[in-house]
Write an enzyme that holds these catalytic residues in place. Sequence first.
Site, PDB file in Angstrom:
ATOM      1  N   PRO A 207       0.828  -1.218   0.000  1.00 50.67           N
ATOM      2  CA  PRO A 207       0.000   0.000   0.000  1.00 50.67           C
ATOM      3  C   PRO A 207       0.863   1.269   0.000  1.00 50.67           C
ATOM      4  O   PRO A 207       1.963   1.268   0.547  1.00 50.67           O
ATOM      5  CB  PRO A 207      -0.781  -0.089   1.314  1.00 50.67           C
ATOM      6  CG  PRO A 207      -0.643  -1.515   1.765  1.00 50.67           C
ATOM      7  CD  PRO A 207       0.684  -1.970   1.262  1.00 50.67           C
ATOM      8  N   ILE A 208       0.336   2.303  -0.634  1.00 50.04           N
ATOM      9  CA  ILE A 208       1.009   3.599  -0.664  1.00 50.04           C
ATOM     10  C   ILE A 208       0.018   4.657  -0.204  1.00 50.04           C
ATOM     11  O   ILE A 208      -1.016   4.852  -0.835  1.00 50.04           O
ATOM     12  CB  ILE A 208       1.491   3.941  -2.094  1.00 50.04           C
ATOM     13  CG1 ILE A 208       2.508   2.896  -2.567  1.00 50.04           C
ATOM     14  CG2 ILE A 208       2.091   5.342  -2.155  1.00 50.04           C
ATOM     15  CD1 ILE A 208       2.899   3.024  -4.033  1.00 50.04           C
TER      16      ILE A 208
END
Lengths: 63, 63, 63, 63, 63, 63
Positions: free
Chosen positions: E2-3
Amino acid sequence: MPIATINILEGRSDEKKEKLIELVTEAIHQSIDAPYQGIRVILNEMPKQHFGIAGKSAKKLGK
Amino acid sequence: MPIATINILEGRSDEKKEKLIELVTEAIHQSIDAPYQGIRVILNEMPKQHFGIAGKSAKKLGK
Amino acid sequence: MPIATINILEGRSDEKKEKLIELVTEAIHQSIDAPYQGIRVILNEMPKQHFGIAGKSAKKLGK
Amino acid sequence: MPIATINILEGRSDEKKEKLIELVTEAIHQSIDAPYQGIRVILNEMPKQHFGIAGKSAKKLGK
Amino acid sequence: MPIATINILEGRSDEKKEKLIELVTEAIHQSIDAPYQGIRVILNEMPKQHFGIAGKSAKKLGK
Amino acid sequence: MPIATINILEGRSDEKKEKLIELVTEAIHQSIDAPYQGIRVILNEMPKQHFGIAGKSAKKLGK
């Protein structure tokens, strides 16, 4: 008034995504004293062929 | 050469979204004298379970 | 609850940027019936060497 | 550790999108000496009615 | 993998921002079982005149 | 009409950033046949204390 946008690979349940919104909001509140009411979280789901790691998509990498 | 990205909850008609592109472009043009030709607008629709307000999704809040 | 992010080249006055926030908010309100209270606008100023058009920066292009 | 997000109109094949990830990663690596392992690329496909050019959507413009 | 990108008003200490990165990473890990190693967090500080709430900047609103 | 936003750590020379714009534009053109004229690239520089990897900032990690 923080606004978080979180890119995740698609495939998580609605329950996990609800938990993600809840815990990230709590984390922002705790760390920088931002009031809950002003915190916004946007989730963006990426299909595996739309996320590239080191030049290959997550789909191709078998993630 | 401004580029606007607008996150909205899903469910608006194509007609309203076309109007949104038109009026936001006009607003940018008027306020900062940017030529129409260079203005770009990106709409991003969020499902209600992907937008969190104060720790709960818009879906859970019944929005 | 729309959230707009607008990338503009740096160099505008605070007065013009205030106008940009005001007019874009009004445009969103009018086009999709979103209540004012829920609308957020984020301005992001780009230095001219950080914005590329057709492969060259705005600085190099003399914009 | 660069992270690139690329907005494109929808309709490209998975093969072209895989190529896009590969070549953009290579371009970032070459230009700023960033190690491959740390480079991330996110593709975001826009429906034609969600991308506005000079006040009209790509759909309306017949793109 | 995830970012997260988090927009906050400028003015927080480096210590609080480090805590923000730590707690948001932990929140993502816990809620969706994402491995720590793959989580990225980007903080983006907004000057008060660059964040609009209901049509006025945070600066004008005296936030 | 693709629009790319690239987050990089601060500290690169203007020459390298100009090269980044040039090569990424070329990569987008080659991979998906997008005309040069329509391609936009936005660079966003992150201070080391604003980019988190696995829960710690790049600054703390000594990157």
